[in-house]
Write an enzyme that holds these catalytic residues in place. Structure first.
Site, short mmCIF file in Angstrom:
data_model
loop_
_atom_site.label_atom_id
_atom_site.label_comp_id
_atom_site.label_asym_id
_atom_site.label_seq_id
_atom_site.Cartn_x
_atom_site.Cartn_y
_atom_site.Cartn_z
N ASP A 1 -6.94 1.75 5.15
CA ASP A 1 -5.75 2.34 4.50
C ASP A 1 -5.80 2.10 2.99
O ASP A 1 -5.89 0.98 2.54
CB ASP A 1 -4.49 1.70 5.09
CG ASP A 1 -3.23 2.50 4.78
OD1 ASP A 1 -3.07 2.90 3.61
OD2 ASP A 1 -2.42 2.70 5.69
N HIS A 44 -4.20 6.74 5.74
CA HIS A 44 -2.91 6.06 5.58
C HIS A 44 -2.12 6.17 6.88
O HIS A 44 -1.56 7.21 7.21
CB HIS A 44 -2.14 6.73 4.43
CG HIS A 44 -0.90 6.02 4.02
ND1 HIS A 44 -0.81 4.65 3.90
CD2 HIS A 44 0.34 6.50 3.67
CE1 HIS A 44 0.41 4.31 3.50
NE2 HIS A 44 1.12 5.41 3.37
N SER A 99 4.61 3.44 6.15
CA SER A 99 4.45 3.13 4.74
C SER A 99 5.69 2.39 4.22
O SER A 99 6.06 1.36 4.77
CB SER A 99 4.15 4.42 3.96
OG SER A 99 3.70 4.14 2.66
#
Length: 514
Positions: free
Chosen positions: A453, A483, A227
């Site tokens: 995602d 994610h 991320s």
């Protein structure tokens, strides 16, 4: 008010110091005086502090080895490396394999920005057991996070009120209230953490990682970023391209976007994930308990949120489930397909007038523990984003953009659009429109994008690979949900990532896994 979960961009707080660190390839080893010579004192880890999320001390690893923690000194201000220092909290699991085959340390950043790596790595450590056969697994609380000079803003009682407020105002009075509460939160950050606010840029964290590399004894940085951790890794590669070893970026931030574009992309990503949830629920052989068709599922959710705007329902006593908390909880559940069953149950419960599950999910997003105490994830997230992001958006500008956001997502459009006012009257100017991650001369970096995602939409993986440069960014696509990809259920993704990190086998650019 949601945590602006959109992970964003890098660099500095003033034009005068912007230029030097952003010239590709010009940064040398981070050498602040004699800090590269410091010796870390590794000891068994204590329980995480409340700022890191609280909880118990990490259990021993499956082979009985303990998780070890240490602190590393780093300059408070990288523009004055001989000045004051701060302590960064580190955690590691020493390699489980033959140490003669050890490659080095593999440093993790799990994203946010604002997430505690000292808490996260032990929590997810089993997922990386194979990598531990040739690496010491290492993570850290980045500057401003957790026990690394953590930023403080409002107290727990104030945060309860902050996260209950109406984050999608419908009239002038509600817009004024949102802006007033944002200013109050931001003023509390300045009051309680004035010294740290100019020092939490992503470029600062990247320089910390290069110092960490040297203190850990590695010639090159081996890295696993997830991320926002992909943005941090990209900024590191830009500043220190010749020091990149084997690096994986998973759940990839689009480094070409402004904060507005990032918010719009997240609205689209969460809508896509909600569509997939609704289709999955209604395609099961049993009846979907929250709708007869995918369209019906989403219509019922929209109706619930509209009703909560004027009439909240009981949540976790004494708090009630507001429209904002419900939207936040739904978004949290869309981060992983494993959470979809809780979303279904939470929606069923909310339709019957009970908001406990959706509120628990919202609390998870906001870093609130069951005892009502908050980690500093919200404070750190806002502080890092506002130090990094140059744009500042007015309520008038957001109002003008609402149709564009609503066209992307009727459910999440307003929510993500209004999050753009989060840096109103921030004490530190933002650094840039977006980070520079160009890294000519770097070793190959494996960039893993997940088509489902919600938080870092799939399109960002190609943008990152292209921005890193020809021969550097190598894209791997996972056709899945949630994610991130490595922690999912794809043997193909694991083989590709493990083969690269353990044996240096770089997959072909454009490889697709399902």
């Amino acid at each position: 008010m949601p945590i602006p979960s959109r992970p964003r961009a890098a660099v500095v707080t003033a034009t005068a110091v912007l230029l030097a660190p952003l010239v590709a390839g010009c940064a040398q080893d981070a050498r602040p005086g004699d800090l590269t010579e410091q010796k870390l004192s590794w000891k068994n880890c204590p329980a995480p502090s409340q700022s890191e999320g609280g909880g118990s001390a990490p259990s021993p690893l499956p082979d009985g080895d303990p998780w070890q923690c240490a602190t590393m000194k780093t300059p408070l201000d990288w523009d004055d490396p001989g000045g004051d220092t701060i302590d960064l909290a580190l955690v590691r699991a020493r390699t489980s394999g033959d140490r003669s085959r050890r490659i080095g340390s593999l440093i993790f950043n799990f994203g946010g920005p604002g997430g505690s790596g000292v808490s996260a790595l032990p929590a997810f450590g089993d997922e990386y057991a194979t990598l531990r056969t040739r690496y010491d697994l290492v993570s850290f609380d980045p500057r401003g996070v957790g026990r690394s000079a953590g930023v403080r803003c409002e107290n727990d009682q104030q945060l309860d009120a902050y996260f209950q407020q109406d984050a999608t105002p419908d009239d002038a009075a509600e817009r004024t209230s949102l802006l007033d509460n944002t200013r109050k939160f931001n003023a509390a950050c300045e009051k309680n953490s004035k010294k740290m606010l100019p020092q939490v840029r992503t470029t600062d964290a990247a320089r910390d990682m290069d110092l960490m590399r040297q203190v850990l004894g590695d010639d090159r940085l081996h890295y696993f970023g997830i991320s926002y951790g992909t943005e941090l890794g990209g900024v590191y590669a830009h500043l220190f391209p010749k020091k990149v070893g084997r690096a994986v970026f998973d759940a990839v931030v689009d480094p070409t976007q402004t904060s507005e574009q990032g918010s719009l992309g997240q609205a689209r990503g969460f809508q896509r994930a909600l569509d997939n949830f609704a289709k999955d629920c209604t395609s099961k052989t049993r009846d979907c308990p929250v709708g007869d068709t995918a369209q019906d599922v989403e219509a019922r959710i929209a109706d619930l949120l509209e009703r909560l705007d004027s009439k909240p329902i009981p949540g976790i006593f004494p708090r009630v489930l507001t429209q904002s908390a419900a939207t936040n909880g739904i978004a949290q559940a869309l981060y992983s397909k494993d959470f979809w069953e809780y979303l279904t149950e939470g929606l069923e419960q909310a339709y019957d007038g009970d908001g406990q599950i959706l509120m628990l999910l919202s609390d998870l997003m906001n870093g609130r523990s069951e005892n009502g105490e908050y980690s500093n994830v919200a404070a750190a997230n806002v502080s890092i984003n506002c130090a990094d992001d140059k744009p500042r958006y007015s309520t008038a500008y957001v109002q003008k953009k609402l149709p564009e956001f609503r066209a992307v997502s009727a459910l999440f459009g307003d929510f993500m659009a209004w999050s753009m006012v989060g840096c109103t009257d921030w004490a530190v100017p933002g650094a840039a429109d977006h980070p520079d991650v160009s890294a000519p001369g770097s070793a190959p970096i494996l960039v893993v994008g997940n088509t489902g995602d919600p938080a870092t939409p799939y399109e960002g993986a190609r943008k990152m690979a292209d921005a890193l440069g020809r021969g550097v960014g190598v894209e791997l696509t996972y056709k899945g949900q949630g994610h991130g990809a490595y922690g999912g259920k794809s043997p193909c993704v694991r083989r590709a990532v493990d083969g690269y990190l353990l044996n240096g086998r770089t997959p072909a650019d454009g490889t697709v896994c399902s």
